[in-house]
Design a protein around this motif. Structure first.
Motif, PDB file in Angstrom:
ATOM      1  N   ASP A  11      29.009 -73.443 -22.335  1.00  0.00           N
ATOM      2  CA  ASP A  11      30.304 -72.918 -22.779  1.00  0.00           C
ATOM      3  C   ASP A  11      30.039 -71.723 -23.686  1.00  0.00           C
ATOM      4  OD1 ASP A  11      32.860 -72.491 -23.958  1.00  0.00           O
ATOM      5  OD2 ASP A  11      33.330 -74.615 -23.794  1.00  0.00           O
ATOM      6  N   ASP A  12      30.751 -70.627 -23.461  1.00  0.00           N
ATOM      7  CA  ASP A  12      30.545 -69.432 -24.277  1.00  0.00           C
ATOM      8  C   ASP A  12      31.208 -69.519 -25.647  1.00  0.00           C
ATOM      9  OD1 ASP A  12      33.035 -69.261 -22.851  1.00  0.00           O
ATOM     10  OD2 ASP A  12      33.163 -67.151 -23.413  1.00  0.00           O
ATOM     11  N   ASP A  13      32.051 -70.523 -25.864  1.00  0.00           N
ATOM     12  CA  ASP A  13      32.776 -70.671 -27.122  1.00  0.00           C
ATOM     13  C   ASP A  13      32.012 -71.587 -28.086  1.00  0.00           C
ATOM     14  OD1 ASP A  13      35.105 -70.423 -28.864  1.00  0.00           O
ATOM     15  OD2 ASP A  13      35.494 -72.513 -28.312  1.00  0.00           O
ATOM     16  N   SER A  16      33.896 -74.735 -29.335  1.00  0.00           N
ATOM     17  CA  SER A  16      33.990 -75.760 -28.295  1.00  0.00           C
ATOM     18  C   SER A  16      32.668 -76.525 -28.157  1.00  0.00           C
ATOM     19  CB  SER A  16      34.375 -75.115 -26.962  1.00  0.00           C
ATOM     20  OG  SER A  16      34.470 -76.093 -25.954  1.00  0.00           O
ATOM     21  N   ARG A  17      31.561 -75.784 -28.196  1.00  0.00           N
ATOM     22  CA  ARG A  17      30.248 -76.447 -28.118  1.00  0.00           C
ATOM     23  C   ARG A  17      30.043 -77.372 -29.310  1.00  0.00           C
ATOM     24  NH1 ARG A  17      28.433 -71.291 -27.247  1.00  0.00           N
ATOM     25  NH2 ARG A  17      27.072 -71.391 -29.089  1.00  0.00           N
ATOM     26  N   SER A  37      25.176 -70.926 -24.129  1.00  0.00           N
ATOM     27  CA  SER A  37      26.385 -70.130 -24.350  1.00  0.00           C
ATOM     28  C   SER A  37      26.735 -69.264 -23.137  1.00  0.00           C
ATOM     29  CB  SER A  37      26.218 -69.244 -25.585  1.00  0.00           C
ATOM     30  OG  SER A  37      25.147 -68.337 -25.382  1.00  0.00           O
ATOM     31  N   ASP A  57      32.301 -74.928 -19.010  1.00  0.00           N
ATOM     32  CA  ASP A  57      33.425 -73.997 -19.064  1.00  0.00           C
ATOM     33  C   ASP A  57      33.296 -73.105 -17.830  1.00  0.00           C
ATOM     34  OD1 ASP A  57      35.444 -72.226 -19.691  1.00  0.00           O
ATOM     35  OD2 ASP A  57      34.424 -71.362 -21.423  1.00  0.00           O
ATOM     36  N   MET A  60      33.736 -67.824 -18.049  1.00  0.00           N
ATOM     37  CA  MET A  60      32.849 -67.205 -19.036  1.00  0.00           C
ATOM     38  C   MET A  60      32.590 -65.770 -18.607  1.00  0.00           C
ATOM     39  SD  MET A  60      30.099 -70.215 -19.876  1.00  0.00           S
ATOM     40  CE  MET A  60      29.896 -70.822 -18.209  1.00  0.00           C
ATOM     41  N   THR A  83      40.499 -73.989 -21.187  1.00  0.00           N
ATOM     42  CA  THR A  83      41.732 -73.772 -21.950  1.00  0.00           C
ATOM     43  C   THR A  83      42.958 -73.811 -21.048  1.00  0.00           C
ATOM     44  OG1 THR A  83      41.506 -71.382 -21.688  1.00  0.00           O
ATOM     45  CG2 THR A  83      40.628 -72.353 -23.709  1.00  0.00           C
ATOM     46  N   LYS A 102      40.698 -77.666 -23.790  1.00  0.00           N
ATOM     47  CA  LYS A 102      40.358 -77.225 -25.142  1.00  0.00           C
ATOM     48  C   LYS A 102      41.614 -77.093 -25.992  1.00  0.00           C
ATOM     49  CE  LYS A 102      36.445 -74.397 -23.650  1.00  0.00           C
ATOM     50  NZ  LYS A 102      35.879 -73.052 -23.654  1.00  0.00           N
ATOM     51  N   PRO A 103      41.521 -77.363 -27.268  1.00  0.00           N
ATOM     52  CA  PRO A 103      40.351 -77.913 -27.939  1.00  0.00           C
ATOM     53  C   PRO A 103      40.238 -79.417 -27.674  1.00  0.00           C
ATOM     54  CG  PRO A 103      42.114 -77.641 -29.539  1.00  0.00           C
ATOM     55  CD  PRO A 103      42.621 -77.098 -28.220  1.00  0.00           C
TER      56      PRO A 103
END
Length: 121
Positions: A11-13, A16-17, A37, A57, A60, A83, A102-103
């Motif tokens: 996940d790039d967030d 969230s990670r 990420s 995710d 990304m 999301t 998310k979240p």
């Protein structure tokens, strides 16, 4: 003895990670073997560790989650973390077990998703 379910977060967030890592720590079945990420690093992590489960995710930057799945030789169970409310995909539907939105803050929802993903484990 509980069999450990090896998992990877892609996940790039960052937030969230961090949330997913906290939820994984609360589930005695799960062991986090790596987090990434981005999709390219995520594909390497999956190839290296061959986890039982990926928290992924799909949206990304650069290589997205779908493109990453296309290049994998090894395909674990997948829980999509997104999301996009009510998002479902027909792509890889045989490997995508569940969706978390998310979240991800509810341990109950997280646990249900893991239970669903690992039903056939």
């Amino acid at each position: 003895m509980i069999k450990q379910i090896r998992c990877v977060i892609i996940d790039d967030d960052f937030a969230s990670r961090a949330i997913l890592k906290g939820l994984i720590r609360q589930d005695v079945r799960l062991i986090l073997v790596e987090e990434s990420s981005g999709s390219a690093d995520g594909a390497i992590a999956v190839t290296k560790h061959k986890p039982d489960l990926i928290f992924l995710d799909l949206m990304m930057p650069g290589l997205d989650g779908y493109e990453m799945l296309e290049v994998l030789d090894y395909m674990p169970k997948i829980i999509v973390v997104t999301t996009e409310r009510n998002y479902k995909s027909e792509l890889f539907k045989d490997r995508i077990s569940e969706y978390l939105y998310k979240p991800v803050e509810s341990l109950e929802m997280f646990t249900k998703a893991v239970d669903q993903a690992m039903k056939t484990y």
